[in-house]
Design an enzyme around this catalytic site. Structure first.
Site, PDB file in Angstrom:
ATOM      1  N   TYR A   1      -2.646 101.191  48.668  1.00 15.14           N
ATOM      2  CA  TYR A   1      -3.362 100.929  50.075  1.00 15.14           C
ATOM      3  C   TYR A   1      -2.360 100.262  50.871  1.00 15.14           C
ATOM      4  CZ  TYR A   1      -6.887  99.358  53.239  1.00 15.14           C
ATOM      5  OH  TYR A   1      -7.618  99.134  54.477  1.00 15.14           O
TER       6      TYR A   1
ATOM      7  N   TYR B   1      -8.713  91.695  52.745  1.00 20.72           N
ATOM      8  CA  TYR B   1      -8.434  92.369  51.600  1.00 20.72           C
ATOM      9  C   TYR B   1      -7.520  91.308  50.672  1.00 20.72           C
ATOM     10  CZ  TYR B   1      -6.845  96.281  48.575  1.00 20.72           C
ATOM     11  OH  TYR B   1      -6.429  97.193  47.290  1.00 20.72           O
TER      12      TYR B   1
END
Ligand SMILES: NC(=O)c1ccc[n+]([C@@H]2O[C@H](COP(=O)([O-])OP(=O)(O)OC[C@H]3O[C@@H](n4cnc5c(N)ncnc54)[C@H](O)[C@@H]3O)[C@@H](O)[C@H]2O)c1
Length: 298
Positions: free
Chosen positions: A181, A191
């Site tokens: 990612y 995140y």
């Protein structure tokens, strides 16, 4: 015609437990290209996954886009990618009701099951589509050492372990693929828990593993950096809808990615058509990674 042909090849996709994730999309694309597909499923999710399969709840989503044929798993293996060997498992986990009937669920256990079922060199394609970070909702500034190391162990080292253990089982021309990612190299607020660090390690390891596995076995090792997608794991983080809306608005191609697109990219990377590609991070994100500012500023 230049087509993707994976007939006669066998894939192992680690990290499939329903039909809502990228691993399922990849498994389906590989099967649609002709490969037989085995999956590795995390023991806590295995019972529900097997029930869904038994009840035919995945029939609709398993159908090939062409309308002819469907994804059918050759084997569903239990796999806890946190453990390299059975001896690494804490006794209390082995006694857990979701584990105690399953035998050796470590990466070596998976290797042994594959050899027992199919022989010494049964694989061509290995996909790592799994991640976990127990403190993913915490900013890095509040992440514990334990949470950070756990995210790295499950989400990054597990790829090293899969290449180490399954490398000898993969036939010449083999291909390893993991999912990463963009948080590996840009700040994605929210995140957390060391997941961005784990993805950075995963991408760095992809390059080193490509060199080492290339020289040792001739295998290729790549990573796909997918745009945001509302899988079960991503939905658990809590703001996936906002991420999809933001990247859709601000990408060169202003639309969300599909699992089909990630699957097709994986099928290409796994195929002989990609024989010159290794050590690469391939973005499948509608071009979002190329942007330096939100689209609406001008
Ligand atoms: N969904 C996104 O927005 C997105 C974007 C880029 C990259 N990715 C990556 O794609 C991969 C697949 O995730 P997904 O979003 O499709 O979600 P998903 O929930 O479909 O897949 C994650 C899988 O990991 C499994 N898992 C967790 N811990 C495990 C362990 N110890 N051993 C074995 N399996 C374990 C889970 O059971 C689950 O099946 C992950 O690496 C994720 O980081 C996802």
């Amino acid at each position: 015609m230049l087509g993707i042909d994976l007939q006669g090849k066998r894939a192992l996709v680690a990290g499939v437990a329903d039909d809502g994730g990228l691993g399922f999309g990849i498994a389906k694309a590989l099967a649609e290209a002709g490969a037989s597909v085995c999956v590795g499923t995390w023991p806590p999710a295995l019972g529900i996954f097997e029930k869904l399969l038994r009840l035919g709840r995945l029939e609709q989503s398993s159908r090939f886009e062409s309308g002819e044929g469907a994804l059918a798993f050759e084997r569903v293996y239990p796999l806890d990618a946190d453990f390299d060997t059975d001896a690494d498992m804490p006794p209390e986990l082995r006694e857990n009701k979701r584990y105690r009937e399953l035998g050796d669920v470590s990466v070596q256990g998976l290797r042994d099951r594959l050899v027992k079922d199919f022989g010494e060199q049964p694989l061509d394609i290995v996909v790592h589509s799994l991640a976990n970070g127990p403190e993913v909702k915490k900013p890095l500034l509040e992440t514990s050492r334990k949470g950070y190391l756990s995210a790295s162990s499950t989400s990054a080292y597990s790829y090293v372990s899969l290449v180490q253990n399954l490398g000898p089982l993969v036939r010449p021309g083999g291909s390893f693929i993991a999912l990463t990612y963009i948080a590996a190299d840009r700040v994605i607020a929210g995140y957390g828990g060391g997941m961005s660090s784990a993805k950075a390690a995963l991408e760095s390891d992809t390059r080193t593993l490509a060199f080492e596995a290339g020289r040792k076995w001739g295998h290729r090792v790549n990573t796909i950096s997918a745009g945001p997608y509302a899988s079960r794991a991503a939905s658990a983080i809590g703001f996936i809808g906002k991420m999809i809306a933001y990247t859709t608005t601000n990408s060169p191609l202003p639309e969300p990615i599909t699992a089909r697109e990630v699957g097709a990219a994986a099928a290409f990377l796994a195929s002989p058509l990609a024989s010159g590609i290794t050590g690469h991070v391939l973005y499948v994100d509608k071009g979002y990674h190329a942007m330096g500012a939100p689209a609406e500023i001008p």
